[in-house]
Design a protein around this motif. Structure first.
Motif, PDB file in Angstrom:
ATOM      1  N   ALA A 165       0.725  -1.162  -0.143  1.00  0.00           N
ATOM      2  CA  ALA A 165      -0.011   0.037   0.153  1.00  0.00           C
ATOM      3  C   ALA A 165       0.834   1.279  -0.030  1.00  0.00           C
ATOM      4  N   LEU A 166       1.981   1.263   0.807  1.00  0.00           N
ATOM      5  CA  LEU A 166       2.812   2.407   0.971  1.00  0.00           C
ATOM      6  C   LEU A 166       3.586   2.629  -0.435  1.00  0.00           C
ATOM      7  N   VAL A 167       3.976   1.580  -1.225  1.00  0.00           N
ATOM      8  CA  VAL A 167       4.525   1.972  -2.512  1.00  0.00           C
ATOM      9  C   VAL A 167       3.597   2.338  -3.332  1.00  0.00           C
ATOM     10  N   GLY A 168       2.296   1.911  -3.292  1.00  0.00           N
ATOM     11  CA  GLY A 168       1.215   2.367  -4.539  1.00  0.00           C
ATOM     12  C   GLY A 168       0.853   3.742  -4.181  1.00  0.00           C
ATOM     13  N   ALA A 169       0.923   3.839  -2.693  1.00  0.00           N
ATOM     14  CA  ALA A 169       0.603   5.718  -2.544  1.00  0.00           C
ATOM     15  C   ALA A 169       1.843   6.689  -3.030  1.00  0.00           C
ATOM     16  N   ALA A 170       3.237   6.028  -2.859  1.00  0.00           N
ATOM     17  CA  ALA A 170       4.248   6.856  -3.285  1.00  0.00           C
ATOM     18  C   ALA A 170       4.234   6.994  -4.783  1.00  0.00           C
ATOM     19  N   GLU A 171       3.790   5.708  -5.683  1.00  0.00           N
ATOM     20  CA  GLU A 171       3.815   6.070  -6.878  1.00  0.00           C
ATOM     21  C   GLU A 171       2.920   7.059  -7.311  1.00  0.00           C
ATOM     22  N   SER A 172       1.693   7.071  -6.799  1.00  0.00           N
ATOM     23  CA  SER A 172       0.486   7.996  -7.432  1.00  0.00           C
ATOM     24  C   SER A 172       0.890   9.337  -6.844  1.00  0.00           C
ATOM     25  N   LEU A 173       1.515   9.493  -5.806  1.00  0.00           N
ATOM     26  CA  LEU A 173       1.642  10.997  -5.132  1.00  0.00           C
ATOM     27  C   LEU A 173       2.875  11.412  -6.073  1.00  0.00           C
ATOM     28  N   ALA A 174       3.900  10.642  -6.400  1.00  0.00           N
ATOM     29  CA  ALA A 174       4.977  11.015  -7.252  1.00  0.00           C
ATOM     30  C   ALA A 174       4.378  11.580  -8.524  1.00  0.00           C
ATOM     31  N   ALA A 175       3.496  10.819  -9.222  1.00  0.00           N
ATOM     32  CA  ALA A 175       2.920  11.281 -10.432  1.00  0.00           C
ATOM     33  C   ALA A 175       2.223  12.783 -10.211  1.00  0.00           C
ATOM     34  N   TRP A 176       1.430  12.774  -9.213  1.00  0.00           N
ATOM     35  CA  TRP A 176       0.882  14.120  -8.800  1.00  0.00           C
ATOM     36  C   TRP A 176       1.794  15.074  -8.524  1.00  0.00           C
ATOM     37  N   ALA A 177       2.651  14.724  -7.742  1.00  0.00           N
ATOM     38  CA  ALA A 177       3.558  15.952  -7.587  1.00  0.00           C
ATOM     39  C   ALA A 177       4.381  16.529  -8.658  1.00  0.00           C
ATOM     40  N   ASN A 178       4.661  15.579  -9.750  1.00  0.00           N
ATOM     41  CA  ASN A 178       5.529  15.968 -10.630  1.00  0.00           C
ATOM     42  C   ASN A 178       4.621  16.814 -11.890  1.00  0.00           C
ATOM     43  N   ALA A 179       3.316  16.726 -11.737  1.00  0.00           N
ATOM     44  CA  ALA A 179       2.360  17.391 -12.455  1.00  0.00           C
ATOM     45  C   ALA A 179       1.637  18.744 -11.770  1.00  0.00           C
ATOM     46  N   THR A 180       2.263  18.923 -10.538  1.00  0.00           N
ATOM     47  CA  THR A 180       1.607  20.089  -9.805  1.00  0.00           C
ATOM     48  C   THR A 180       2.829  20.893  -9.352  1.00  0.00           C
ATOM     49  N   PRO A 181       2.861  22.099 -10.211  1.00  0.00           N
ATOM     50  CA  PRO A 181       3.638  23.034 -10.037  1.00  0.00           C
ATOM     51  C   PRO A 181       3.720  23.408  -8.536  1.00  0.00           C
ATOM     52  N   GLY A 182       5.234  23.571  -8.031  1.00  0.00           N
ATOM     53  CA  GLY A 182       5.510  24.137  -6.670  1.00  0.00           C
ATOM     54  C   GLY A 182       5.606  23.046  -5.514  1.00  0.00           C
ATOM     55  N   VAL A 183       5.175  21.742  -5.760  1.00  0.00           N
ATOM     56  CA  VAL A 183       5.405  20.779  -4.872  1.00  0.00           C
ATOM     57  C   VAL A 183       6.882  20.227  -5.152  1.00  0.00           C
ATOM     58  N   THR A 184       7.497  20.277  -3.838  1.00  0.00           N
ATOM     59  CA  THR A 184       8.689  19.686  -3.821  1.00  0.00           C
ATOM     60  C   THR A 184       8.819  18.294  -3.411  1.00  0.00           C
ATOM     61  N   ALA A 185       9.820  17.724  -3.630  1.00  0.00           N
ATOM     62  CA  ALA A 185      10.107  16.345  -3.156  1.00  0.00           C
ATOM     63  C   ALA A 185       9.909  16.248  -1.656  1.00  0.00           C
ATOM     64  N   ARG A 186      10.663  17.252  -1.141  1.00  0.00           N
ATOM     65  CA  ARG A 186      10.368  17.305   0.368  1.00  0.00           C
ATOM     66  C   ARG A 186       8.965  17.287   0.911  1.00  0.00           C
ATOM     67  N   GLN A 187       8.237  17.954   0.227  1.00  0.00           N
ATOM     68  CA  GLN A 187       6.748  18.290   0.661  1.00  0.00           C
ATOM     69  C   GLN A 187       5.984  16.910   0.445  1.00  0.00           C
ATOM     70  N   ALA A 188       6.552  16.454  -0.944  1.00  0.00           N
ATOM     71  CA  ALA A 188       5.601  15.027  -1.075  1.00  0.00           C
ATOM     72  C   ALA A 188       5.851  14.040  -0.075  1.00  0.00           C
ATOM     73  N   ALA A 189       7.265  13.787   0.088  1.00  0.00           N
ATOM     74  CA  ALA A 189       7.795  12.837   1.165  1.00  0.00           C
ATOM     75  C   ALA A 189       6.984  12.873   2.585  1.00  0.00           C
ATOM     76  N   ALA A 190       7.032  14.354   2.803  1.00  0.00           N
ATOM     77  CA  ALA A 190       6.449  14.887   4.250  1.00  0.00           C
ATOM     78  C   ALA A 190       4.898  14.520   4.221  1.00  0.00           C
ATOM     79  N   THR A 191       4.179  14.572   3.083  1.00  0.00           N
ATOM     80  CA  THR A 191       2.566  14.149   2.897  1.00  0.00           C
ATOM     81  C   THR A 191       2.469  12.643   3.165  1.00  0.00           C
ATOM     82  N   LEU A 192       3.194  11.969   2.587  1.00  0.00           N
ATOM     83  CA  LEU A 192       2.986  10.385   2.803  1.00  0.00           C
ATOM     84  C   LEU A 192       3.620  10.061   4.151  1.00  0.00           C
ATOM     85  N   MET A 193       4.678  10.712   4.556  1.00  0.00           N
ATOM     86  CA  MET A 193       5.177  10.198   6.039  1.00  0.00           C
ATOM     87  C   MET A 193       3.847  10.399   7.090  1.00  0.00           C
ATOM     88  N   ASN A 194       3.321  11.805   6.794  1.00  0.00           N
ATOM     89  CA  ASN A 194       2.365  11.998   7.942  1.00  0.00           C
ATOM     90  C   ASN A 194       0.857  11.086   7.640  1.00  0.00           C
TER      91      ASN A 194
END
Length: 214
Positions: A165-194
């Motif tokens: 489940a965690l890997v699936g969520a990371a894949e989806s979030l990475a696709a969203w982050a890359n398509a969303t201006p202003g979202v950094t890798a650190r922000q994406a990681a913190a979102t999933l970590m939380n």
């Protein structure tokens, strides 16, 4: 268009140039729209040389998938220090994952989008990479859970679904982050970590959530 001039260089270096051009072209234009002429021109070589080195468009695409998959798995593995606490290991792994996918958006497009929809053989290459990452995450979680529960025999199946489940969520979030201006890798990681650690933290403390009785 004039003839493409090539400089003498080692085959391995020339091949990486071709793969760089192919990943960029496949990632941005898609597998079907990408042409060998375009890839050759971007790499600064002749089209016959691309065929000589990499045989066909299918073989070239497979080589791109394998290279990008290896780079991603190595980035995640090298980003984790196993002497750190469980939450730090997970954070480092997620940060490494999102940093790599953000810095290599064309490679991530090849893996996450193109390879999955253009043939079973291509999808199988990505599935093998995904299984490796899931197995790695499973080990991170199971080792931490065994230590937290003081149970060295805690079976992997207890946490295997969480890793999936965690890997699936990371894949989806990475696709969203890359398509969303202003979202950094650190922000994406913190979102999933939380999102993930609240549940994983309770699991480590022996307080797993349980569904209500039927």
């Amino acid at each position: 268009m004039g003839a493409v001039k090539t400089k003498r260089m080692p085959r391995a270096v020339r091949e990486q140039q071709m793969l760089d051009a192919a990943v960029r072209t496949f990632g941005r234009r898609g597998y079907m729209a990408a042409s060998m002429d375009e890839i050759a021109e971007l790499a600064g070589v002749s089209k016959p040389l691309v065929y000589l080195y990499l045989n066909s468009k299918d073989d070239l695409f497979t080589a791109c998938i394998r290279r990008e998959a290896h780079a991603l798995t190595e980035a995640v593995r090298s980003g984790v220090r196993t002497d750190q606490p469980a939450d730090r290991q997970l954070w480092d792994g997620l940060l490494a994952f999102f940093t790599h996918t953000a810095e290599n958006p064309d490679g991530w497009s090849v893996l996450h989008l193109q390879a999955r929809i253009h043939g079973e053989a291509f999808a199988a290459e990505v599935a093998a990479m995904r299984e490796e990452i899931v197995a790695f995450v499973t080990q991170l979680i199971v080792v931490a859970a065994r230590e937290a529960h003081r149970d060295p025999d805690l079976p992997e199946r207890e946490v295997a679904g969480l890793a999936e489940a965690l890997v699936g969520a990371a894949e989806s979030l990475a696709a969203w982050a890359n398509a969303t201006p202003g979202v950094t890798a650190r922000q994406a990681a913190a979102t999933l970590m939380n999102f993930a650690w609240a549940g994983l933290g309770d699991l480590m403390e022996g307080r797993p959530w349980a569904p209500p009785a039927p």
